[in-house]
Design a protein around this motif. Structure first.
Motif, PDB file in Angstrom:
ATOM      1  N   ILE A 152     -26.081  23.174  57.005  1.00  0.00           N
ATOM      2  CA  ILE A 152     -27.130  22.198  56.675  1.00  0.00           C
ATOM      3  C   ILE A 152     -26.930  21.575  55.301  1.00  0.00           C
ATOM      4  O   ILE A 152     -27.609  20.616  54.961  1.00  0.00           O
ATOM      5  N   LEU A 153     -26.013  22.110  54.493  1.00  0.00           N
ATOM      6  CA  LEU A 153     -25.764  21.544  53.166  1.00  0.00           C
ATOM      7  C   LEU A 153     -24.343  21.855  52.752  1.00  0.00           C
ATOM      8  O   LEU A 153     -23.870  22.980  52.931  1.00  0.00           O
ATOM      9  N   ILE A 206     -31.535  25.832  47.892  1.00  0.00           N
ATOM     10  CA  ILE A 206     -31.800  25.634  49.322  1.00  0.00           C
ATOM     11  C   ILE A 206     -31.942  26.988  50.010  1.00  0.00           C
ATOM     12  O   ILE A 206     -32.832  27.193  50.843  1.00  0.00           O
ATOM     13  N   VAL A 207     -31.087  27.944  49.664  1.00  0.00           N
ATOM     14  CA  VAL A 207     -31.209  29.298  50.225  1.00  0.00           C
ATOM     15  C   VAL A 207     -32.586  29.864  49.883  1.00  0.00           C
ATOM     16  O   VAL A 207     -33.283  30.398  50.755  1.00  0.00           O
ATOM     17  N   GLU A 208     -32.998  29.740  48.622  1.00  0.00           N
ATOM     18  CA  GLU A 208     -34.310  30.258  48.211  1.00  0.00           C
ATOM     19  C   GLU A 208     -35.432  29.607  49.003  1.00  0.00           C
ATOM     20  O   GLU A 208     -36.391  30.280  49.404  1.00  0.00           O
ATOM     21  N   ARG A 209     -35.334  28.309  49.252  1.00  0.00           N
ATOM     22  CA  ARG A 209     -36.377  27.611  50.014  1.00  0.00           C
ATOM     23  C   ARG A 209     -36.410  28.088  51.462  1.00  0.00           C
ATOM     24  O   ARG A 209     -37.479  28.220  52.054  1.00  0.00           O
ATOM     25  N   LEU A 210     -35.246  28.355  52.051  1.00  0.00           N
ATOM     26  CA  LEU A 210     -35.196  28.888  53.412  1.00  0.00           C
ATOM     27  C   LEU A 210     -35.794  30.295  53.453  1.00  0.00           C
ATOM     28  O   LEU A 210     -36.572  30.627  54.354  1.00  0.00           O
ATOM     29  N   PHE A 250     -25.389  27.764  55.625  1.00  0.00           N
ATOM     30  CA  PHE A 250     -25.559  27.838  57.073  1.00  0.00           C
ATOM     31  C   PHE A 250     -26.872  28.538  57.395  1.00  0.00           C
ATOM     32  O   PHE A 250     -27.218  29.522  56.742  1.00  0.00           O
ATOM     33  N   VAL A 251     -27.569  28.049  58.406  1.00  0.00           N
ATOM     34  CA  VAL A 251     -28.692  28.792  58.980  1.00  0.00           C
ATOM     35  C   VAL A 251     -28.206  29.400  60.284  1.00  0.00           C
ATOM     36  O   VAL A 251     -27.429  28.784  61.009  1.00  0.00           O
ATOM     37  N   ALA A 279     -34.848  20.729  58.523  1.00  0.00           N
ATOM     38  CA  ALA A 279     -35.917  19.770  58.203  1.00  0.00           C
ATOM     39  C   ALA A 279     -36.974  20.389  57.291  1.00  0.00           C
ATOM     40  O   ALA A 279     -37.570  19.687  56.461  1.00  0.00           O
ATOM     41  N   GLN A 280     -37.185  21.703  57.409  1.00  0.00           N
ATOM     42  CA  GLN A 280     -38.193  22.367  56.575  1.00  0.00           C
ATOM     43  C   GLN A 280     -37.817  22.334  55.092  1.00  0.00           C
ATOM     44  O   GLN A 280     -38.680  22.471  54.229  1.00  0.00           O
ATOM     45  N   VAL A 281     -36.532  22.162  54.800  1.00  0.00           N
ATOM     46  CA  VAL A 281     -36.081  22.091  53.406  1.00  0.00           C
ATOM     47  C   VAL A 281     -35.530  20.698  53.075  1.00  0.00           C
ATOM     48  O   VAL A 281     -34.759  20.521  52.140  1.00  0.00           O
TER      49      VAL A 281
END
Length: 188
Positions: free
Chosen positions: A12-13, A24-28, A157-158, A173-175
């Motif tokens: 995703i990034l 981004i990892v922290e936000r996930l 990656f998610v 999309a959530q981040v």
């Protein structure tokens, strides 16, 4: 902890800025069910100056020689005599992530956060996701989960269950992002 089974991962990034990838990892992780949170590390090490701090941080890590080497931690060999090596450590505390990242230099590595599950995603018809397939992986200095494709950038990656593939774009999309590559089977 979660049973060892393959998850499916989608990037995703991709960024040259490691701090952006970490944010981004922290936000996930902020939207995940973090009960039983553990972190797994894997790194390809070619240089002795990278090996020493990583062995100090991860004293019980398993390692084995890459290419045609036959050295390994299982044999009690000295890792510095068998470079390049691949080193893995499982079920570490989240507090080890920053020192791990600080020790890497330009070595390709993955950091995988393993936790209880993803939240409900009603917009795509999914309930709460269970532990199988609930991971986030940060590939540092690499483009792929197997660390075969070295890079000067980093990829987030998610991971989701294959039957819940639509959760990956929903998580992106959530981040504020979108998926940027294919859903691929992740290694253990």
């Amino acid at each position: 902890m979660a049973a060892m089974s393959n998850s499916y991962a989608q990037p995703i990034l991709r960024t040259a800025d490691l701090s952006e990838a970490s944010r981004i990892v922290e936000r996930l992780l902020a939207i995940a069910d973090l009960r039983d949170l553990e972190v797994d590390f894997e790194v390809r090490i070619s240089a002795a100056q990278t090996l020493s701090p990583l062995l100090k941080l991860l004293p019980n890590a398993e390692w084995w020689a890459e290419d045609d080497g036959d050295g390994s931690s299982a044999k009690g060999d000295e890792p510095s005599a068998h470079l390049p090596i691949r080193l893995k450590s499982w079920a570490m505390s989240p507090e080890t992530v920053e020192p791990f990242l600080d020790s890497l230099g330009d070595s390709p590595a993955t950091v995988r956060w393993d936790f209880m599950g993803w939240p409900e995603a009603p917009e795509v018809g999914l309930g709460v996701g269970g532990a199988r397939g609930a991971f986030v992986t940060l590939c540092v200095n690499a483009r792929d989960l197997e660390l075969e494709e070295s890079a000067t950038d980093h990829t987030v990656f998610v991971h989701v269950k294959q039957v819940e593939a639509e959760r990956a774009p929903w998580l992106a999309a959530q981040v504020g992002l979108r998926v940027i590559g294919d859903l691929v089977m992740a290694p253990y």
